[in-house]
Design a protein around this motif. Structure first.
Motif, PDB file in Angstrom:
ATOM      1  N   GLU A 140     -39.894  46.471  90.240  1.00 34.49           N
ATOM      2  CA  GLU A 140     -40.356  46.537  88.855  1.00 34.49           C
ATOM      3  C   GLU A 140     -40.477  45.118  88.322  1.00 34.49           C
TER       4      GLU A 140
ATOM      5  N   ILE B 168     -40.336  42.319  85.812  1.00 32.69           N
ATOM      6  CA  ILE B 168     -39.547  42.082  84.602  1.00 32.69           C
ATOM      7  C   ILE B 168     -40.113  40.856  83.898  1.00 32.69           C
TER       8      ILE B 168
ATOM      9  N   VAL C 282     -32.285  40.761  83.917  1.00 29.83           N
ATOM     10  CA  VAL C 282     -32.603  42.052  83.307  1.00 29.83           C
ATOM     11  C   VAL C 282     -31.779  42.300  82.051  1.00 29.83           C
TER      12      VAL C 282
ATOM     13  N   SER D 107     -34.009  49.196  83.154  1.00 31.60           N
ATOM     14  CA  SER D 107     -34.804  48.918  84.336  1.00 31.60           C
ATOM     15  C   SER D 107     -34.859  50.162  85.210  1.00 31.60           C
TER      16      SER D 107
END
Length: 135
Positions: A5, A7, A44, A87
């Motif tokens: 993913e 970020i 994150v 997340s």
């Protein structure tokens, strides 16, 4: 990238700090210090803002050779650590409310002779002579 993913948590952050000393007379002085840290990101995690205020009182005794100081940190208990992250569909929050207040009593003793620079005193007298027109 974290767990495939992307970020993108760019954020400006800043810190402010103020340190103040006040001479109260009769050998007393006081300190008042404050610190603030803005919200920030770390990977994150998003960290919330935090800060603290500290204060102290100092007394010079025995011909200014001994300094007695009583100080306290984080007077309002605002030095809290709180983060959050989201997340891959997982939301996490951390809150640490540890007691960061500290009361401190200290004594500082100056030992030995106070050294004065004879060279500096001599230079100052030479400078004064030149101002009067002497050699």
């Amino acid at each position: 990238e974290f767990n495939q993913e992307r970020i993108n948590q760019r954020q400006w952050s800043y810190s402010l700090q103020s340190n103040n000393t006040f001479k109260l007379g009769a050998g007393f002085s006081a300190e008042l210090n404050a610190q603030y840290n803005s919200p920030e990101t770390d990977g994150v995690f998003k960290r919330k803002s935090y800060g603290q205020v500290s204060a102290g009182l100092m007394k010079q005794v025995w011909k200014d050779k001994i300094a007695l100081k009583l100080s306290a940190t984080d007077l309002f208990r605002t030095m809290r650590y709180a983060t959050s992250s989201e997340s891959s569909g997982v939301r996490m929050q951390q809150n640490f409310n540890l007691d960061s207040r500290v009361l401190l009593l200290s004594a500082t003793w100056k030992i030995g002779k106070e050294l004065k620079s004879k060279r500096k005193e001599h230079q100052e007298s030479d400078e004064q002579k030149r101002m009067r027109g002497g050699n």
